[in-house]
Write a protein that holds these residues in place. Structure first.
Motif, PDB file in Angstrom:
ATOM      1  N   GLY A 146       0.826  -1.612   0.079  1.00 41.10           N
ATOM      2  CA  GLY A 146       0.727   0.090   0.151  1.00 41.10           C
ATOM      3  C   GLY A 146       0.997   1.185  -0.185  1.00 41.10           C
ATOM      4  O   GLY A 146       0.473   2.275   0.663  1.00 41.10           O
ATOM      5  N   VAL A 147       1.735   1.140  -1.141  1.00 38.75           N
ATOM      6  CA  VAL A 147       3.019   2.956  -0.791  1.00 38.75           C
ATOM      7  C   VAL A 147       2.691   3.387  -2.292  1.00 38.75           C
ATOM      8  O   VAL A 147       2.906   2.523  -2.995  1.00 38.75           O
ATOM      9  CB  VAL A 147       4.225   1.625  -0.865  1.00 38.75           C
ATOM     10  N   GLY A 151      -0.523  -2.923 -10.763  1.00 41.13           N
ATOM     11  CA  GLY A 151      -1.613  -2.120  -9.559  1.00 41.13           C
ATOM     12  C   GLY A 151      -1.291  -0.561  -8.653  1.00 41.13           C
ATOM     13  O   GLY A 151      -1.440  -0.482  -7.356  1.00 41.13           O
ATOM     14  N   THR A 152       0.118  -0.168  -8.491  1.00 40.77           N
ATOM     15  CA  THR A 152       0.308   0.960  -7.808  1.00 40.77           C
ATOM     16  C   THR A 152      -0.190   1.737  -7.881  1.00 40.77           C
ATOM     17  O   THR A 152      -0.448   2.417  -8.905  1.00 40.77           O
ATOM     18  CB  THR A 152       1.870   1.063  -7.777  1.00 40.77           C
ATOM     19  N   ARG A 153      -0.018   2.618  -7.120  1.00 40.72           N
ATOM     20  CA  ARG A 153      -1.227   4.016  -6.562  1.00 40.72           C
ATOM     21  C   ARG A 153      -0.246   4.679  -7.224  1.00 40.72           C
ATOM     22  O   ARG A 153       1.165   4.872  -6.815  1.00 40.72           O
ATOM     23  CB  ARG A 153      -1.344   4.377  -5.344  1.00 40.72           C
ATOM     24  N   LEU A 154      -0.031   6.037  -7.765  1.00 40.76           N
ATOM     25  CA  LEU A 154       0.564   6.894  -8.447  1.00 40.76           C
ATOM     26  C   LEU A 154       0.832   8.491  -7.334  1.00 40.76           C
ATOM     27  O   LEU A 154      -1.191   8.994  -7.666  1.00 40.76           O
ATOM     28  CB  LEU A 154       0.924   7.184 -10.023  1.00 40.76           C
ATOM     29  N   CYS A 155       1.368   9.718  -7.632  1.00 42.30           N
ATOM     30  CA  CYS A 155       1.387  10.362  -7.137  1.00 42.30           C
ATOM     31  C   CYS A 155       2.231  10.954  -8.592  1.00 42.30           C
ATOM     32  O   CYS A 155       3.708  10.396  -8.553  1.00 42.30           O
ATOM     33  CB  CYS A 155       1.382  11.107  -5.792  1.00 42.30           C
ATOM     34  N   GLU A 159      -5.640  13.898  -9.342  1.00 46.97           N
ATOM     35  CA  GLU A 159      -6.467  13.086  -7.683  1.00 46.97           C
ATOM     36  C   GLU A 159      -5.190  12.387  -6.929  1.00 46.97           C
ATOM     37  O   GLU A 159      -5.013  12.379  -5.969  1.00 46.97           O
ATOM     38  CB  GLU A 159      -7.131  12.496  -8.314  1.00 46.97           C
ATOM     39  N   GLY A 160      -3.783  11.784  -7.343  1.00 42.05           N
ATOM     40  CA  GLY A 160      -2.708  11.083  -6.976  1.00 42.05           C
ATOM     41  C   GLY A 160      -2.214  12.323  -5.979  1.00 42.05           C
ATOM     42  O   GLY A 160      -1.775  11.738  -4.773  1.00 42.05           O
ATOM     43  N   SER A 161      -1.637  13.423  -5.956  1.00 43.16           N
ATOM     44  CA  SER A 161      -0.865  13.928  -5.546  1.00 43.16           C
ATOM     45  C   SER A 161      -1.698  14.697  -4.342  1.00 43.16           C
ATOM     46  O   SER A 161      -1.696  14.933  -3.569  1.00 43.16           O
ATOM     47  CB  SER A 161      -0.305  14.946  -5.680  1.00 43.16           C
ATOM     48  N   ALA A 162      -3.212  14.578  -4.481  1.00 44.77           N
ATOM     49  CA  ALA A 162      -3.924  15.725  -3.787  1.00 44.77           C
ATOM     50  C   ALA A 162      -3.982  14.362  -3.044  1.00 44.77           C
ATOM     51  O   ALA A 162      -4.608  14.706  -1.663  1.00 44.77           O
ATOM     52  CB  ALA A 162      -4.922  15.904  -4.181  1.00 44.77           C
ATOM     53  N   TRP A 163      -4.652  13.113  -3.207  1.00 44.98           N
ATOM     54  CA  TRP A 163      -5.274  12.182  -2.384  1.00 44.98           C
ATOM     55  C   TRP A 163      -3.547  11.967  -1.640  1.00 44.98           C
ATOM     56  O   TRP A 163      -3.520  12.053   0.129  1.00 44.98           O
ATOM     57  CB  TRP A 163      -4.589  10.663  -3.041  1.00 44.98           C
ATOM     58  N   ILE A 164      -2.785  12.370  -1.750  1.00 41.62           N
ATOM     59  CA  ILE A 164      -0.999  12.215  -0.383  1.00 41.62           C
ATOM     60  C   ILE A 164      -1.362  12.908   0.184  1.00 41.62           C
ATOM     61  O   ILE A 164      -1.038  12.953   1.230  1.00 41.62           O
ATOM     62  CB  ILE A 164       0.003  11.918  -1.816  1.00 41.62           C
TER      63      ILE A 164
END
Length: 533
Positions: free
Chosen positions: A375-376, A417-421, A478-483
């Protein structure tokens, strides 16, 4: 009054659609057919066939440092020794009362072996301290070395290196922790200097559509002052308009005793609307070009495996404590050993804390699937993934194969399936997200960039690691906003109207032309903060 954005397309969570967007009270009220949203009086923004996107969030940058450098001897817009010397001489002539000539932005690839020499700036009548573009080294003259008392007998600090010639005499380049030997002697910016630097950077970032960011070093590092008081002042006074998260600096000379201090620093930002301080930045290694990036096997030609700034065994203990206290951990990891050490330390942590690893230049292939499994989030700096001069002349020869082919594996991370920012590391590289997206999609230098004329600039770098434009744009929105735990980052009802009007639709362009897209207008909470003349 309501604002209706019409006459173009919209980048939504579902993809690019033909629609209008209604904003009411600074919040997105509706996304739908223009005819249905245009029934009440409103102000209209004509997209002119362009694209409406969420405001970009940069997940790793240093805006206050960038603003300070823009106001000093800024070498970032020129290239080559003669151009640097001309710029330095001009700055010195225009600032006769300055005790030091300081600034930065020089590129390693402008010098043989990536190393300038003190002799080249000894024409100055004052000490000089000029930070490398990527902030991992400084170029100083003989006067500066003398001011700091640095001689052939001065030992290297544990986290850095004094560059020396064959006889042991310092040559004028200070790597990593050695930068502080001179950097801390330079004149300190005033509180007003820091506020002006933040304001200048915010204006520049708004012009690029960046409405939020994570400041990746909120603390004292490489001769720079702690920017926390500047952010707190700007947020409390209402001067700060962007949505900002501060990554509090982990002092690698200390241990877990600093956690209580980090708690107090986080609490100082409690209740502020525009600034939070719930992230902690751990720099685990340096960079490949000066052999301080932590690798699993020795560098070619020169040997050595780089530096792990935090002992890997203790790192796991520190990260577990930060995670237990609800901090987000933001890693700098360039070499494949540093990436592995960061991942190892994050095993068993809570994914809800949104930990992320930035840069990720080299990932040993067996570690790629671990990001999604743990989950990184992968924090990408796409602009570096090209055949630029520094890559071809300094990086590839020292990495060798197969390690060179493990660089910036964006497509492999996505496939797992890695989440990106995404971010820029500005002022290390351009803060323009559209330039970064161009590289993520093409793996070539954006046309018109400083190295566009370099022979291999338009040869794709590891083209199998390209990703799609929609994936890259989601990372920057949305990726960086989520971070950052920001409520922005998506165009959907209920979200803040942090919006950007692009002058064309990059999804309708040939991939090689993405870089030509420009920002026409930027809005924060439905209020215009930038409009191109």
């Amino acid at each position: 009054m309501d604002i209706l954005f019409r006459g173009g397309r919209v980048f939504t969570p579902e993809g690019v659609v033909t629609a209008a967007v209604l904003v009411r009270g600074g919040v997105i009220a509706a996304v739908g057919p223009e005819g249905e949203l245009a029934r009440k009086p409103h102000e209209t923004v004509d997209l002119g066939g362009g694209l409406l996107v969420p405001g970009f969030t940069d997940a790793h940058m240093h805006p206050i440092q960038a603003g300070l450098e823009r106001a000093k001897c800024d070498l970032s817009e020129v290239f080559g020794l003669e151009a640097y010397k001309e710029k330095i001489a001009d700055y010195a002539a225009k600032n006769p009362d300055k005790e030091w000539i300081d600034g930065g932005g020089w590129d390693m690839s402008a010098f043989p072996g990536g190393l300038p020499h003190r002799d080249e700036i000894d024409f100055l009548d004052r000490p000089a301290y000029l930070i490398q573009r990527d902030h991992h080294a400084a170029w100083v003259n003989t006067r500066a070395l003398e001011r700091a008392g640095i001689t052939r007998d001065t030992p290297d600090p544990a986290d850095g290196r004094i560059e020396r010639d064959a006889s042991g005499v310092p040559t004028g380049v200070l790597h990593e922790g050695a930068m502080d030997l001179v950097g801390l002697l330079t004149p300190r910016p005033t509180a007003q200097d820091l506020q002006d630097a933040l304001a200048d950077s915010e204006r520049h970032l708004f012009s690029l559509g960046v409405t939020g960011w994570q400041d990746a070093i909120v603390g004292s590092y490489a001769g720079s002052d702690d920017p926390l008081p500047t952010y707190l002042s700007a947020a409390r006074s209402g001067r700060l308009r962007a949505r900002v998260t501060g990554a509090l600096w982990w002092d690698r000379t200390r241990g877990s005793d600093q956690v209580e201090d980090l708690e107090a620093r986080r609490a100082s930002a409690a209740g502020l609307e525009r600034f939070t301080a719930g992230s902690v930045k751990i720099m685990q290694d340096g960079i490949t070009e000066n052999f301080t990036a932590a690798t699993l096997e020795p560098y070619c030609l020169c040997g050595g495996t780089g530096l792990s700034y935090v002992d890997p065994v203790k790192l796991k203990e520190y990260v577990a404590e930060l995670d237990r206290r609800g901090f987000q951990v933001h890693f700098h990891a360039i070499g494949e050993r540093a990436v592995r050490e960061a991942l190892d330390s994050l095993e068993g942590t809570d994914p809800a804390n949104r930990h992320h690893i930035a840069h990720l230049q080299i990932i040993e292939p067996s570690d790629v699937p671990r990001f999604a499994a743990l989950g990184v989030t992968a924090n990408l700096q796409p602009l570096w993934a090209t055949h630029h001069a520094q890559m071809d002349e300094l990086t590839l020869p020292y990495l060798g194969e197969p390690r060179s082919s493990w660089q910036y594996p964006f497509a492999d991370l996505v496939a797992c399936g890695t989440r990106l920012c995404a971010g820029s590391d500005w002022p290390v590289s351009s803060a323009d997200p559209l330039q970064g997206m161009h590289v993520a999609v093409n793996r070539t230098e954006p046309g018109g960039s400083v190295h566009a004329g370099y022979p291999t600039a338009q040869t794709p770098f590891l083209p199998g690691q390209r990703i799609g434009l929609a994936t890259a744009m989601r990372a920057y929105t949305e990726g960086s906003a989520w971070i950052n735990r920001s409520p922005a980052g998506r165009i959907e009802p209920g979200r803040p109207a942090d919006l950007v009007v692009l002058d064309r639709d990059p999804f309708a362009l040939p991939p090689g032309d993405i870089w030509t897209t420009r920002v026409r207008m930027t809005f924060v909470d439905g209020e215009i903060v930038h409009e191109r003349a």
